[in-house]
Motif scaffolding. Structure first.
Motif, PDB file in Angstrom:
ATOM      1  N   SER A 138      -6.491   2.791   4.491  1.00  0.00           N
ATOM      2  CA  SER A 138      -6.528   2.017   3.247  1.00  0.00           C
ATOM      3  C   SER A 138      -5.859   0.651   3.428  1.00  0.00           C
ATOM      4  O   SER A 138      -6.301  -0.346   2.845  1.00  0.00           O
ATOM      5  N   THR A 139      -4.823   0.589   4.238  1.00  0.00           N
ATOM      6  CA  THR A 139      -4.144  -0.687   4.499  1.00  0.00           C
ATOM      7  C   THR A 139      -5.081  -1.641   5.227  1.00  0.00           C
ATOM      8  O   THR A 139      -5.092  -2.850   4.956  1.00  0.00           O
ATOM      9  N   ASP A 141       0.865  -1.187   0.000  1.00  0.00           N
ATOM     10  CA  ASP A 141       0.000   0.000   0.000  1.00  0.00           C
ATOM     11  C   ASP A 141       0.897   1.231   0.000  1.00  0.00           C
ATOM     12  O   ASP A 141       1.500   1.574   1.018  1.00  0.00           O
ATOM     13  N   ALA A 175      -0.842   5.205  12.006  1.00  0.00           N
ATOM     14  CA  ALA A 175      -1.143   3.894  11.427  1.00  0.00           C
ATOM     15  C   ALA A 175      -0.718   2.771  12.366  1.00  0.00           C
ATOM     16  O   ALA A 175      -1.471   1.807  12.590  1.00  0.00           O
ATOM     17  N   PHE A 214       4.133  -1.284   8.781  1.00  0.00           N
ATOM     18  CA  PHE A 214       4.231   0.030   8.159  1.00  0.00           C
ATOM     19  C   PHE A 214       5.690   0.466   8.144  1.00  0.00           C
ATOM     20  O   PHE A 214       6.376   0.394   9.167  1.00  0.00           O
ATOM     21  N   GLY A 231       2.304  -1.351   4.441  1.00  0.00           N
ATOM     22  CA  GLY A 231       1.974   0.020   4.092  1.00  0.00           C
ATOM     23  C   GLY A 231       3.211   0.888   4.176  1.00  0.00           C
ATOM     24  O   GLY A 231       3.995   0.757   5.120  1.00  0.00           O
ATOM     25  N   CYS A 282       0.198   4.997   2.425  1.00  0.00           N
ATOM     26  CA  CYS A 282      -0.817   4.402   3.311  1.00  0.00           C
ATOM     27  C   CYS A 282      -1.419   5.395   4.284  1.00  0.00           C
ATOM     28  O   CYS A 282      -2.469   5.145   4.863  1.00  0.00           O
ATOM     29  N   SER A 322      -2.503   2.006  -4.304  1.00  0.00           N
ATOM     30  CA  SER A 322      -2.227   3.376  -3.880  1.00  0.00           C
ATOM     31  C   SER A 322      -3.506   4.195  -3.900  1.00  0.00           C
ATOM     32  O   SER A 322      -4.135   4.345  -4.950  1.00  0.00           O
ATOM     33  N   ASP A 363       4.770   5.027   3.675  1.00  0.00           N
ATOM     34  CA  ASP A 363       4.460   6.453   3.589  1.00  0.00           C
ATOM     35  C   ASP A 363       5.726   7.210   3.942  1.00  0.00           C
ATOM     36  O   ASP A 363       6.586   6.692   4.670  1.00  0.00           O
ATOM     37  N   GLY A 398      -3.234   4.564   7.715  1.00  0.00           N
ATOM     38  CA  GLY A 398      -3.481   3.128   7.714  1.00  0.00           C
ATOM     39  C   GLY A 398      -4.883   2.700   7.361  1.00  0.00           C
ATOM     40  O   GLY A 398      -5.167   1.500   7.315  1.00  0.00           O
TER      41      GLY A 398
END
Length: 257
Positions: A45-46, A37, A71, A80, A60, A40, A101, A62, A43
């Motif tokens: 969307s993850t 992801d 997240a 993450f 994830g 992300c 994404s 970012d 979090g």
């Protein structure tokens, strides 16, 4: 780079997560072992991906440490990592069955290079799935551009984080150079906003972020008020007192050959 504020972003968690849900459901027939992801954020969307693919190894990434902290706190069972997708994707040193994404690539320049780089992260027959806003023609976003262009703020002399999307036709051409198998579509969401002030709160979490951090507190308030005054004219209240906020988004999926 202007740091992200997870709490501000999540004031509209349901509305910001819905496009991720809609995109993820396009992948529901897949059975991936590994999922990435990109962008992300906090979090949300993850978590959507983990619900859809409970047996997959999901990561994830970012570049915002503030978002990653949120997240990790909200979804401690997920992985993450901090990674800048604009130049560090290859540092992951692995490939994935799905690269996902949600509302990220608009903050990254050079999509002609970015999308092929994302495709390179896929295993053979892996799927890239992307969603990003294409809402610059919405009245609220035109107002932001109009107010930001006023000389009093001095933005022309400041280096601001980019926020730009190409045309749908340009993404079609980029994808066609990467693969023979892809789909591209647009969806307009109609968000119910309780007030004009809520419109401002929405863009403070994303679109206004680079502007606000570049201004003094006094100028930041004046800048927001200028946008709000114009928005109040352009967005009449509906019969129940709410504001109807249209938000257009671009989606695409692509299979690596």
């Amino acid at each position: 780079m202007a740091e992200w504020n997870a709490a501000q972003y999540l004031k509209f968690k349901a509305e910001r997560t819905q496009p991720a849900l809609d995109l993820a459901r396009r992948l529901s027939l897949l059975s991936p072992d590994t999922v990435l992801d990109i962008g992300c954020g906090p979090g949300n969307s993850t978590a959507v991906l983990k619900d859809l693919f409970p047996n997959a190894d999901i990561t994830g990434i970012d570049k915002s440490e503030a978002m990653l902290q949120e997240a990790r706190a909200s979804y401690p069972e997920l992985t993450f990592l901090q990674c800048d997708a604009s130049d560090s994707l290859q540092s992951l040193k692995k490939t994935f069955d799905i690269v996902f994404s949600n509302a990220c690539i608009q903050w990254i320049p050079s999509h002609e290079k970015l999308i092929p780089a994302m495709m390179q992260l896929l295993n053979s027959k892996g799927v890239l799935a992307v969603q990003a806003p294409i809402n610059r023609n919405e009245p609220l976003h035109r107002v932001i551009d109009e107010v930001a262009a006023m000389p009093r703020w001095g933005f022309s002399e400041k280096s601001l984080e980019p926020n730009r999307m190409l045309s749908s036709e340009e993404y079609f051409d980029i994808l066609s150079r990467c693969t023979d198998t892809f789909d591209i579509w647009e969806t307009t969401y109609f968000h119910r906003m309780p007030s004009h002030e809520a419109l401002l709160e929405w863009v403070k979490g994303t679109r206004l972020r680079p502007y606000l951090v570049a201004l003094s507190e006094t100028d930041s308030i004046a800048f927001q008020n200028a946008i709000l005054q114009k928005a109040q004219i352009l967005y009449p209240k509906c019969e129940n007192g709410e504001i109807l906020f249209r938000f257009k988004r671009l989606f695409f999926t692509a299979v690596r050959n």
